[in-house]
Design a protein around this motif. Sequence first.
Motif, PDB file in Angstrom:
ATOM      1  N   SER A  59      31.190  19.065  -6.664  1.00  0.00           N
ATOM      2  CA  SER A  59      32.432  19.838  -7.748  1.00  0.00           C
ATOM      3  C   SER A  59      33.566  19.890  -6.828  1.00  0.00           C
ATOM      4  CB  SER A  59      31.908  20.915  -8.121  1.00  0.00           C
ATOM      5  OG  SER A  59      31.863  22.051  -7.236  1.00  0.00           O
ATOM      6  N   PRO A  60      34.786  19.839  -7.408  1.00  0.00           N
ATOM      7  CA  PRO A  60      35.997  20.078  -6.540  1.00  0.00           C
ATOM      8  C   PRO A  60      35.940  21.067  -5.821  1.00  0.00           C
ATOM      9  CG  PRO A  60      36.637  19.500  -9.060  1.00  0.00           C
ATOM     10  CD  PRO A  60      35.070  19.918  -8.914  1.00  0.00           C
ATOM     11  N   ARG A  61      36.602  20.941  -4.453  1.00  0.00           N
ATOM     12  CA  ARG A  61      36.678  22.047  -3.377  1.00  0.00           C
ATOM     13  C   ARG A  61      38.253  22.385  -3.298  1.00  0.00           C
ATOM     14  NH1 ARG A  61      33.919  19.528   1.754  1.00  0.00           N
ATOM     15  NH2 ARG A  61      34.385  21.647   2.376  1.00  0.00           N
ATOM     16  N   LEU A  62      38.578  23.211  -4.155  1.00  0.00           N
ATOM     17  CA  LEU A  62      39.961  23.676  -4.513  1.00  0.00           C
ATOM     18  C   LEU A  62      40.183  24.964  -3.413  1.00  0.00           C
ATOM     19  CD1 LEU A  62      40.467  23.189  -8.185  1.00  0.00           C
ATOM     20  CD2 LEU A  62      40.828  21.572  -6.345  1.00  0.00           C
ATOM     21  N   SER A  63      39.163  25.662  -3.154  1.00  0.00           N
ATOM     22  CA  SER A  63      39.436  26.698  -2.181  1.00  0.00           C
ATOM     23  C   SER A  63      38.058  26.927  -1.634  1.00  0.00           C
ATOM     24  CB  SER A  63      39.870  28.027  -2.856  1.00  0.00           C
ATOM     25  OG  SER A  63      38.956  28.314  -4.031  1.00  0.00           O
ATOM     26  N   PRO A  64      38.085  27.757  -0.445  1.00  0.00           N
ATOM     27  CA  PRO A  64      36.876  27.957   0.142  1.00  0.00           C
ATOM     28  C   PRO A  64      35.633  28.603  -0.872  1.00  0.00           C
ATOM     29  CG  PRO A  64      38.562  28.906   1.431  1.00  0.00           C
ATOM     30  CD  PRO A  64      39.094  28.301   0.253  1.00  0.00           C
ATOM     31  N   ALA A  65      34.439  28.141  -0.496  1.00  0.00           N
ATOM     32  CA  ALA A  65      33.336  28.537  -1.500  1.00  0.00           C
ATOM     33  C   ALA A  65      33.134  30.089  -1.418  1.00  0.00           C
ATOM     34  CB  ALA A  65      32.059  27.914  -0.895  1.00  0.00           C
ATOM     35  N   SER A  66      32.911  30.653  -2.437  1.00  0.00           N
ATOM     36  CA  SER A  66      32.605  32.127  -2.547  1.00  0.00           C
ATOM     37  C   SER A  66      32.008  32.413  -3.982  1.00  0.00           C
ATOM     38  CB  SER A  66      33.959  33.114  -2.567  1.00  0.00           C
ATOM     39  OG  SER A  66      34.754  32.598  -3.720  1.00  0.00           O
ATOM     40  N   PRO A  67      31.565  33.559  -4.195  1.00  0.00           N
ATOM     41  CA  PRO A  67      30.803  33.897  -5.381  1.00  0.00           C
ATOM     42  C   PRO A  67      31.696  33.783  -6.514  1.00  0.00           C
ATOM     43  CG  PRO A  67      30.278  35.597  -3.640  1.00  0.00           C
ATOM     44  CD  PRO A  67      31.318  34.839  -3.105  1.00  0.00           C
ATOM     45  N   ASN A  68      32.913  33.952  -6.203  1.00  0.00           N
ATOM     46  CA  ASN A  68      33.863  33.788  -7.375  1.00  0.00           C
ATOM     47  C   ASN A  68      34.047  32.178  -7.689  1.00  0.00           C
ATOM     48  OD1 ASN A  68      33.788  36.380  -8.233  1.00  0.00           O
ATOM     49  ND2 ASN A  68      35.402  36.750  -6.776  1.00  0.00           N
ATOM     50  N   ASN A  69      34.007  31.325  -6.657  1.00  0.00           N
ATOM     51  CA  ASN A  69      34.583  29.955  -6.510  1.00  0.00           C
ATOM     52  C   ASN A  69      33.457  29.251  -5.804  1.00  0.00           C
ATOM     53  OD1 ASN A  69      36.053  27.773  -6.736  1.00  0.00           O
ATOM     54  ND2 ASN A  69      36.233  27.941  -4.490  1.00  0.00           N
ATOM     55  N   PRO A  70      32.160  29.177  -6.908  1.00  0.00           N
ATOM     56  CA  PRO A  70      31.020  28.416  -6.260  1.00  0.00           C
ATOM     57  C   PRO A  70      31.138  26.867  -6.218  1.00  0.00           C
ATOM     58  CG  PRO A  70      30.583  29.289  -8.313  1.00  0.00           C
ATOM     59  CD  PRO A  70      32.010  29.742  -7.991  1.00  0.00           C
ATOM     60  N   ILE A  71      30.772  26.394  -5.275  1.00  0.00           N
ATOM     61  CA  ILE A  71      30.758  25.053  -5.186  1.00  0.00           C
ATOM     62  C   ILE A  71      29.389  24.426  -5.521  1.00  0.00           C
ATOM     63  CG2 ILE A  71      31.343  22.854  -3.651  1.00  0.00           C
ATOM     64  CD1 ILE A  71      33.415  24.734  -2.252  1.00  0.00           C
ATOM     65  N   SER A  72      29.447  23.309  -6.202  1.00  0.00           N
ATOM     66  CA  SER A  72      27.640  22.669  -6.532  1.00  0.00           C
ATOM     67  C   SER A  72      27.956  21.083  -6.156  1.00  0.00           C
ATOM     68  CB  SER A  72      27.291  22.689  -7.803  1.00  0.00           C
ATOM     69  OG  SER A  72      28.378  22.088  -8.603  1.00  0.00           O
ATOM     70  N   GLN A  73      26.790  20.553  -5.869  1.00  0.00           N
ATOM     71  CA  GLN A  73      26.543  19.266  -5.427  1.00  0.00           C
ATOM     72  C   GLN A  73      25.252  18.811  -5.937  1.00  0.00           C
ATOM     73  OE1 GLN A  73      25.243  17.133  -1.497  1.00  0.00           O
ATOM     74  NE2 GLN A  73      27.407  17.041  -1.290  1.00  0.00           N
ATOM     75  N   SER A  74      25.006  17.706  -6.507  1.00  0.00           N
ATOM     76  CA  SER A  74      23.794  17.045  -7.224  1.00  0.00           C
ATOM     77  C   SER A  74      23.869  15.669  -6.000  1.00  0.00           C
ATOM     78  CB  SER A  74      23.833  16.530  -8.522  1.00  0.00           C
ATOM     79  OG  SER A  74      25.002  15.580  -8.641  1.00  0.00           O
ATOM     80  N   ARG A  75      22.545  15.602  -5.539  1.00  0.00           N
ATOM     81  CA  ARG A  75      22.362  14.611  -4.542  1.00  0.00           C
ATOM     82  C   ARG A  75      20.916  14.133  -4.636  1.00  0.00           C
ATOM     83  NH1 ARG A  75      23.789  15.801   0.642  1.00  0.00           N
ATOM     84  NH2 ARG A  75      21.890  15.569   1.726  1.00  0.00           N
ATOM     85  N   GLN A  76      20.668  12.929  -3.913  1.00  0.00           N
ATOM     86  CA  GLN A  76      19.425  12.294  -3.703  1.00  0.00           C
ATOM     87  C   GLN A  76      19.291  11.809  -2.509  1.00  0.00           C
ATOM     88  OE1 GLN A  76      17.216   8.435  -5.856  1.00  0.00           O
ATOM     89  NE2 GLN A  76      16.681  10.162  -6.945  1.00  0.00           N
ATOM     90  N   VAL A  77      18.290  11.939  -1.841  1.00  0.00           N
ATOM     91  CA  VAL A  77      17.811  11.180  -0.409  1.00  0.00           C
ATOM     92  C   VAL A  77      16.470  10.858  -0.564  1.00  0.00           C
ATOM     93  CG1 VAL A  77      19.556  12.871   0.626  1.00  0.00           C
ATOM     94  CG2 VAL A  77      17.221  13.613   0.771  1.00  0.00           C
ATOM     95  N   HIS A  78      16.386   9.747   0.551  1.00  0.00           N
ATOM     96  CA  HIS A  78      14.965   9.486   0.646  1.00  0.00           C
ATOM     97  C   HIS A  78      14.747   9.967   2.088  1.00  0.00           C
ATOM     98  CE1 HIS A  78      15.074   5.810  -2.690  1.00  0.00           C
ATOM     99  NE2 HIS A  78      15.563   6.933  -2.994  1.00  0.00           N
TER     100      HIS A  78
END
Length: 203
Positions: A59-78
């Motif tokens: 998701s966009p990283r417009l400001s540092p991660a915080s409870p009010n500004n969570p950052i999410s990532q969906s990913r797949q690894v092998h």
Amino acid sequence: MLAVDSYSTASTNVELACVPDDTTGLERIMLAAQGDLQRLLSSYFARPIFIELIYAHCSPRLSPASPNNPISQSRQVHLVCASRTVCIATSTVTITSPDCERLFLDEKFPIGQTFRQLRRHPKFSLLNVETRATDGKRELRRTYKLETEGFVAEILEVFPDRDMFVRGEAWLAERKDDLEITCASSTDTKPEWLSVRKGNTVH
């Protein structure tokens, strides 16, 4: 809850509920892994386990991660050992801490190593375990959640062939042997376009 980990001054007990009846002891160890699966697989195969990133959508990283500004990532690894995929991990990560954001998104530590860098033992919740037959292979799957302050990961792991936990080194070598046989067969067979016709004889 499908996994209960309890201990006292004299005992430790790990209970896994709703796992398939034919689950082996080694498979149960992998199902109970709590952010250290790569380490356990490396111990089992006695080889390095490499992580190959298939995709990562953040998701966009417009400001540092915080409870009010969570950052999410969906990913797949092998998870790969000796050129064979031993696990496919698909995850959704939610970050609410600048330190976790730095480790995971900037320094690019995998999920398990992020917890190790934080020096925290995550809360572990096993959500589901199942087996499937896919393309003639027996898959083992688990869905689980790892949580600590500022970092939560929900992960689906697929072990693509349960034979790896039975045959070990022989399973790892199987694909290499198949490739060598295929290459040898290709070398031994003379392509038609190399044939030279002289009279009625093909050379």
